[in-house]
Design an enzyme around this catalytic site. Sequence first.
Site, PDB file in Angstrom:
ATOM      1  N   SER A  91     -85.114 -16.588 -66.352  1.00 36.88           N
ATOM      2  CA  SER A  91     -84.683 -16.348 -68.476  1.00 36.88           C
ATOM      3  C   SER A  91     -85.225 -18.295 -68.638  1.00 36.88           C
ATOM      4  O   SER A  91     -85.393 -18.077 -70.060  1.00 36.88           O
ATOM      5  CB  SER A  91     -84.547 -15.465 -68.676  1.00 36.88           C
ATOM      6  OG  SER A  91     -83.227 -15.781 -68.871  1.00 36.88           O
ATOM      7  N   LYS A 149     -78.630 -18.208 -72.852  1.00 43.18           N
ATOM      8  CA  LYS A 149     -79.944 -18.075 -73.653  1.00 43.18           C
ATOM      9  C   LYS A 149     -78.995 -19.670 -74.054  1.00 43.18           C
ATOM     10  O   LYS A 149     -78.450 -19.572 -74.173  1.00 43.18           O
ATOM     11  CB  LYS A 149     -80.524 -16.648 -74.726  1.00 43.18           C
ATOM     12  CG  LYS A 149     -79.705 -15.480 -73.609  1.00 43.18           C
ATOM     13  CD  LYS A 149     -80.987 -15.343 -73.063  1.00 43.18           C
ATOM     14  CE  LYS A 149     -81.243 -14.093 -72.568  1.00 43.18           C
ATOM     15  NZ  LYS A 149     -82.478 -14.058 -71.643  1.00 43.18           N
TER      16      LYS A 149
END
Length: 308
Positions: free
Chosen positions: A64, A125
Amino acid sequence: MNDVSDSPAPGAVPTAATEQPKPAPAEPEGTNWLAELRGLLLMLLAVIGFHSFVAKPFYIPSISMMPNLLVGDQLVVSKYPYGWSWVSASMHFLPRSKTRIMPETPAYGDIVIVVPPDRDEDYIKRVVGLPGDRIAVVNGQIILNGKPVPQIAESPLELPVDPNQPCDPDDFPGLKYRAVDGMQVCELPIFRETLPNGATYRIIDHRQQPLDNYPETKIPAGYAFLMGDNRDHSADSRAPVVEKGLGGPVPLADIGGRAEFITYSLSGTETWNPLTWYGALRGRRASLKLRPMILPPTTASQPPASKP
Protein backbone atom coordinates in the site's frame (compact mmCIF):
# COMPACT_ATOMS: atom_id res chain seq x y z
CA MET A 1 71.02 -12.84 79.26
CA ASN A 2 68.96 -14.88 76.87
CA ASP A 3 66.68 -13.09 74.40
CA VAL A 4 63.00 -14.08 74.63
CA SER A 5 61.39 -15.16 71.29
CA ASP A 6 57.96 -16.55 70.38
CA SER A 7 59.33 -18.34 67.33
CA PRO A 8 59.79 -22.06 67.72
CA ALA A 9 63.31 -23.31 67.79
CA PRO A 10 64.66 -24.63 64.50
CA GLY A 11 63.53 -28.17 63.90
CA ALA A 12 60.84 -28.01 66.55
CA VAL A 13 57.53 -29.71 65.83
CA PRO A 14 54.57 -27.26 65.87
CA THR A 15 52.18 -27.77 68.72
CA ALA A 16 48.39 -27.69 68.44
CA ALA A 17 48.42 -24.15 69.79
CA THR A 18 50.47 -22.89 66.85
CA GLU A 19 48.55 -24.73 64.08
CA GLN A 20 46.02 -22.65 62.05
CA PRO A 21 42.65 -24.38 61.38
CA LYS A 22 41.85 -25.00 57.73
CA PRO A 23 38.62 -23.28 56.51
CA ALA A 24 35.77 -25.62 55.68
CA PRO A 25 35.01 -25.87 51.93
CA ALA A 26 32.19 -23.56 50.90
CA GLU A 27 28.99 -25.28 49.96
CA PRO A 28 27.84 -24.47 46.42
CA GLU A 29 24.94 -21.99 46.36
CA GLY A 30 21.78 -22.90 44.47
CA THR A 31 20.32 -20.72 41.68
CA ASN A 32 18.14 -17.94 43.01
CA TRP A 33 15.25 -18.41 40.60
CA LEU A 34 13.28 -15.57 42.13
CA ALA A 35 16.11 -13.13 41.37
CA GLU A 36 16.46 -14.52 37.84
CA LEU A 37 12.74 -14.11 37.16
CA ARG A 38 12.78 -10.60 38.60
CA GLY A 39 15.65 -9.67 36.27
CA LEU A 40 13.83 -11.08 33.24
CA LEU A 41 10.65 -9.24 34.21
CA LEU A 42 12.50 -5.94 34.56
CA MET A 43 14.12 -6.47 31.16
CA LEU A 44 10.74 -7.21 29.57
CA LEU A 45 9.20 -4.11 31.13
CA ALA A 46 12.11 -2.00 29.88
CA VAL A 47 11.60 -3.26 26.31
CA ILE A 48 7.83 -2.67 26.47
CA GLY A 49 8.41 0.80 27.91
CA PHE A 50 10.90 1.69 25.19
CA HIS A 51 8.56 0.42 22.45
CA SER A 52 5.63 2.33 23.97
CA PHE A 53 7.26 5.68 24.69
CA VAL A 54 10.34 6.03 22.47
CA ALA A 55 10.55 3.88 19.32
CA LYS A 56 9.53 0.51 17.92
CA PRO A 57 10.51 -1.56 14.86
CA PHE A 58 7.84 -2.33 12.26
CA TYR A 59 7.73 -4.73 9.32
CA ILE A 60 5.98 -3.79 6.05
CA PRO A 61 3.66 -6.63 4.96
CA SER A 62 1.71 -4.96 2.13
CA ILE A 63 2.16 -2.96 -1.09
CA SER A 64 0.00 0.00 0.00
CA MET A 65 2.94 2.41 0.43
CA MET A 66 4.88 1.58 -2.74
CA PRO A 67 7.10 2.92 -4.19
CA ASN A 68 8.45 4.43 -0.96
CA LEU A 69 7.95 1.35 1.22
CA LEU A 70 8.25 -2.21 -0.07
CA VAL A 71 7.12 -5.52 1.36
CA GLY A 72 10.08 -6.77 3.41
CA ASP A 73 11.19 -3.35 4.70
CA GLN A 74 11.98 -3.19 8.41
CA LEU A 75 11.71 0.34 9.76
CA VAL A 76 11.81 2.34 12.96
CA VAL A 77 8.80 4.34 14.15
CA SER A 78 9.26 7.03 16.80
CA LYS A 79 6.47 7.12 19.37
CA TYR A 80 6.76 10.63 20.80
CA PRO A 81 6.31 13.19 17.94
CA TYR A 82 2.51 13.52 18.38
CA GLY A 83 2.29 12.78 22.10
CA TRP A 84 1.05 9.56 23.67
CA SER A 85 -2.38 7.94 23.69
CA TRP A 86 -3.97 4.51 24.06
CA VAL A 87 -2.43 3.42 20.77
CA SER A 88 1.13 4.16 21.95
CA ALA A 89 1.18 1.13 24.24
CA SER A 90 2.94 -1.85 22.72
CA MET A 91 0.46 -4.60 21.69
CA HIS A 92 -2.50 -2.16 22.13
CA PHE A 93 -3.72 -3.54 25.47
CA LEU A 94 -5.20 -0.22 26.61
CA PRO A 95 -8.87 0.68 25.96
CA ARG A 96 -9.58 3.10 23.12
CA SER A 97 -9.70 6.75 24.09
CA LYS A 98 -9.36 10.18 22.46
CA THR A 99 -7.16 11.42 25.33
CA ARG A 100 -3.61 12.41 24.37
CA ILE A 101 -0.68 13.42 26.55
CA MET A 102 1.49 16.28 25.23
CA PRO A 103 -0.43 16.27 21.92
CA GLU A 104 1.05 17.52 18.66
CA THR A 105 -0.47 17.64 15.16
CA PRO A 106 1.26 15.71 12.36
CA ALA A 107 2.70 17.62 9.41
CA TYR A 108 1.59 17.22 5.81
CA GLY A 109 3.48 14.32 4.25
CA ASP A 110 4.39 12.48 7.46
CA ILE A 111 4.26 8.68 7.21
CA VAL A 112 2.44 7.44 10.29
CA ILE A 113 1.29 4.27 12.01
CA VAL A 114 -2.48 4.19 12.61
CA VAL A 115 -4.95 1.68 14.05
CA PRO A 116 -8.26 1.26 12.15
CA PRO A 117 -11.50 1.82 14.07
CA ASP A 118 -12.70 -1.78 14.08
CA ARG A 119 -9.62 -3.91 14.89
CA ASP A 120 -6.25 -3.78 16.60
CA GLU A 121 -3.96 -3.81 13.57
CA ASP A 122 -1.22 -1.38 12.57
CA TYR A 123 -1.63 0.37 9.23
CA ILE A 124 0.99 2.66 7.73
CA LYS A 125 -0.20 5.64 5.66
CA ARG A 126 0.70 9.21 4.76
CA VAL A 127 -0.89 12.36 6.20
CA VAL A 128 -2.50 14.35 3.35
CA GLY A 129 -5.14 16.33 5.24
CA LEU A 130 -5.09 18.11 8.60
CA PRO A 131 -7.78 19.35 11.03
CA GLY A 132 -9.99 22.00 9.42
CA ASP A 133 -9.04 21.11 5.83
CA ARG A 134 -11.60 20.39 3.14
CA ILE A 135 -10.46 17.38 1.14
CA ALA A 136 -11.75 15.53 -1.91
CA VAL A 137 -10.30 13.19 -4.53
CA VAL A 138 -11.20 13.68 -8.20
CA ASN A 139 -9.88 11.23 -10.82
CA GLY A 140 -7.08 10.23 -8.46
CA GLN A 141 -5.98 13.79 -7.64
CA ILE A 142 -6.33 15.31 -4.19
CA ILE A 143 -8.30 18.56 -4.01
CA LEU A 144 -7.27 20.30 -0.80
CA ASN A 145 -9.24 23.36 0.30
CA GLY A 146 -10.49 23.79 -3.24
CA LYS A 147 -7.06 23.57 -4.91
CA PRO A 148 -5.68 20.53 -6.78
CA VAL A 149 -2.55 19.12 -5.16
CA PRO A 150 0.19 19.10 -7.84
CA GLN A 151 0.99 15.72 -9.39
CA ILE A 152 3.81 15.75 -11.95
CA ALA A 153 4.66 12.67 -14.01
CA GLU A 154 8.18 11.28 -13.56
CA SER A 155 10.10 8.54 -15.36
CA PRO A 156 8.72 5.06 -14.64
CA LEU A 157 10.41 3.15 -11.82
CA GLU A 158 11.88 -0.23 -12.79
CA LEU A 159 11.56 -2.26 -9.62
CA PRO A 160 13.29 -5.67 -9.57
CA VAL A 161 10.86 -8.57 -9.24
CA ASP A 162 11.44 -10.78 -6.19
CA PRO A 163 9.31 -12.98 -3.90
CA ASN A 164 8.28 -9.96 -1.79
CA GLN A 165 7.43 -7.95 -4.91
CA PRO A 166 6.33 -10.41 -7.60
CA CYS A 167 4.55 -7.74 -9.69
CA ASP A 168 1.36 -9.77 -9.53
CA PRO A 169 -0.58 -9.32 -12.79
CA ASP A 170 -3.80 -8.85 -10.80
CA ASP A 171 -2.25 -5.82 -9.06
CA PHE A 172 -0.01 -4.53 -11.85
CA PRO A 173 -1.41 -5.80 -15.15
CA GLY A 174 0.99 -5.59 -18.06
CA LEU A 175 3.76 -3.94 -16.04
CA LYS A 176 6.16 -6.90 -15.64
CA TYR A 177 8.75 -7.47 -18.32
CA ARG A 178 12.31 -8.76 -18.76
CA ALA A 179 15.01 -6.10 -19.06
CA VAL A 180 17.97 -6.21 -21.45
CA ASP A 181 20.19 -7.75 -18.75
CA GLY A 182 17.70 -10.59 -18.29
CA MET A 183 16.33 -9.37 -14.97
CA GLN A 184 12.57 -9.27 -14.50
CA VAL A 185 11.34 -5.84 -13.46
CA CYS A 186 8.04 -4.16 -12.68
CA GLU A 187 7.69 -0.86 -14.54
CA LEU A 188 5.72 1.39 -12.24
CA PRO A 189 4.21 4.71 -13.40
CA ILE A 190 5.37 7.42 -11.01
CA PHE A 191 3.92 10.83 -10.12
CA ARG A 192 5.44 13.35 -7.73
CA GLU A 193 2.90 14.85 -5.35
CA THR A 194 3.60 18.05 -3.42
CA LEU A 195 1.49 19.20 -0.46
CA PRO A 196 0.98 22.84 0.67
CA ASN A 197 3.91 22.79 3.11
CA GLY A 198 6.29 21.71 0.33
CA ALA A 199 6.40 18.05 1.38
CA THR A 200 7.05 16.12 -1.83
CA TYR A 201 7.10 12.37 -2.47
CA ARG A 202 6.41 9.78 -5.17
CA ILE A 203 3.11 7.97 -5.66
CA ILE A 204 1.80 5.24 -7.97
CA ASP A 205 -1.50 5.63 -9.83
CA HIS A 206 -1.81 3.35 -12.84
CA ARG A 207 -5.50 2.56 -13.34
CA GLN A 208 -9.03 3.77 -12.80
CA GLN A 209 -10.78 2.38 -9.71
CA PRO A 210 -13.55 3.44 -7.27
CA LEU A 211 -11.21 5.09 -4.74
CA ASP A 212 -10.04 7.57 -7.40
CA ASN A 213 -13.04 9.69 -6.42
CA TYR A 214 -14.01 10.76 -2.91
CA PRO A 215 -16.59 13.44 -2.06
CA GLU A 216 -15.42 16.62 -0.37
CA THR A 217 -15.22 16.23 3.39
CA LYS A 218 -14.25 18.69 6.10
CA ILE A 219 -11.75 17.16 8.49
CA PRO A 220 -12.91 17.72 12.10
CA ALA A 221 -10.70 19.12 14.84
CA GLY A 222 -8.51 16.36 16.27
CA TYR A 223 -8.61 14.28 13.06
CA ALA A 224 -6.41 13.72 9.98
CA PHE A 225 -6.93 12.28 6.52
CA LEU A 226 -4.53 9.49 5.51
CA MET A 227 -3.77 7.87 2.16
CA GLY A 228 -1.36 5.23 0.89
CA ASP A 229 1.23 6.15 -1.74
CA ASN A 230 0.12 3.21 -3.91
CA ARG A 231 -3.21 4.85 -4.66
CA ASP A 232 -4.80 1.86 -6.44
CA HIS A 233 -3.95 -0.64 -3.68
CA SER A 234 -4.48 1.10 -0.35
CA ALA A 235 -7.33 0.71 2.14
CA ASP A 236 -7.05 4.17 3.70
CA SER A 237 -9.31 7.11 4.66
CA ARG A 238 -11.03 6.87 1.27
CA ALA A 239 -12.18 3.28 1.89
CA PRO A 240 -15.10 2.29 4.16
CA VAL A 241 -14.47 0.25 7.29
CA VAL A 242 -16.33 -2.76 5.85
CA GLU A 243 -13.66 -2.89 3.11
CA LYS A 244 -10.89 -2.81 5.75
CA GLY A 245 -10.39 0.92 5.21
CA LEU A 246 -10.14 3.72 7.75
CA GLY A 247 -13.65 5.01 7.01
CA GLY A 248 -12.79 8.69 6.55
CA PRO A 249 -10.69 11.01 8.72
CA VAL A 250 -9.08 9.27 11.71
CA PRO A 251 -8.70 10.56 15.29
CA LEU A 252 -5.20 11.79 16.04
CA ALA A 253 -5.36 9.62 19.16
CA ASP A 254 -5.37 6.55 16.86
CA ILE A 255 -2.03 7.58 15.31
CA GLY A 256 0.77 5.78 17.12
CA GLY A 257 3.95 7.31 15.74
CA ARG A 258 5.98 8.57 12.79
CA ALA A 259 8.09 6.43 10.45
CA GLU A 260 11.71 7.61 10.54
CA PHE A 261 14.04 5.33 8.55
CA ILE A 262 14.49 1.83 7.15
CA THR A 263 16.93 -0.38 9.06
CA TYR A 264 17.07 -3.20 6.48
CA SER A 265 14.99 -4.80 3.75
CA LEU A 266 14.59 -8.42 2.65
CA SER A 267 13.63 -9.67 -0.80
CA GLY A 268 11.85 -12.78 0.47
CA THR A 269 14.47 -15.25 -0.79
CA GLU A 270 15.74 -15.91 2.75
CA THR A 271 15.09 -19.24 4.50
CA TRP A 272 15.84 -20.60 7.97
CA ASN A 273 19.39 -21.20 6.74
CA PRO A 274 21.48 -18.19 7.93
CA LEU A 275 23.64 -18.52 4.82
CA THR A 276 20.72 -17.20 2.74
CA TRP A 277 20.17 -14.06 4.79
CA TYR A 278 22.93 -11.95 3.29
CA GLY A 279 21.84 -12.67 -0.26
CA ALA A 280 18.26 -11.65 0.60
CA LEU A 281 19.25 -8.16 1.75
CA ARG A 282 18.24 -5.23 -0.44
CA GLY A 283 21.40 -3.35 0.40
CA ARG A 284 20.45 0.02 -1.09
CA ARG A 285 17.38 0.38 1.11
CA ALA A 286 19.19 0.24 4.46
CA SER A 287 19.21 3.59 6.29
CA LEU A 288 16.78 5.26 3.86
CA LYS A 289 15.10 8.20 5.60
CA LEU A 290 11.30 8.28 5.44
CA ARG A 291 10.64 11.92 6.21
CA PRO A 292 9.51 13.70 3.00
CA MET A 293 11.73 16.22 1.30
CA ILE A 294 10.43 19.77 1.83
CA LEU A 295 10.62 22.08 -1.16
CA PRO A 296 11.22 25.81 -0.61
CA PRO A 297 8.06 27.97 -0.69
CA THR A 298 8.78 29.41 -4.15
CA THR A 299 8.88 25.90 -5.64
CA ALA A 300 6.01 24.46 -3.63
CA SER A 301 3.71 27.34 -4.53
CA GLN A 302 3.97 26.91 -8.30
CA PRO A 303 0.64 26.45 -10.13
CA PRO A 304 -0.65 22.89 -9.67
CA ALA A 305 -0.17 20.44 -12.51
CA SER A 306 -2.70 17.77 -13.34
CA LYS A 307 -1.97 14.28 -14.56
CA PRO A 308 -2.11 13.85 -18.31
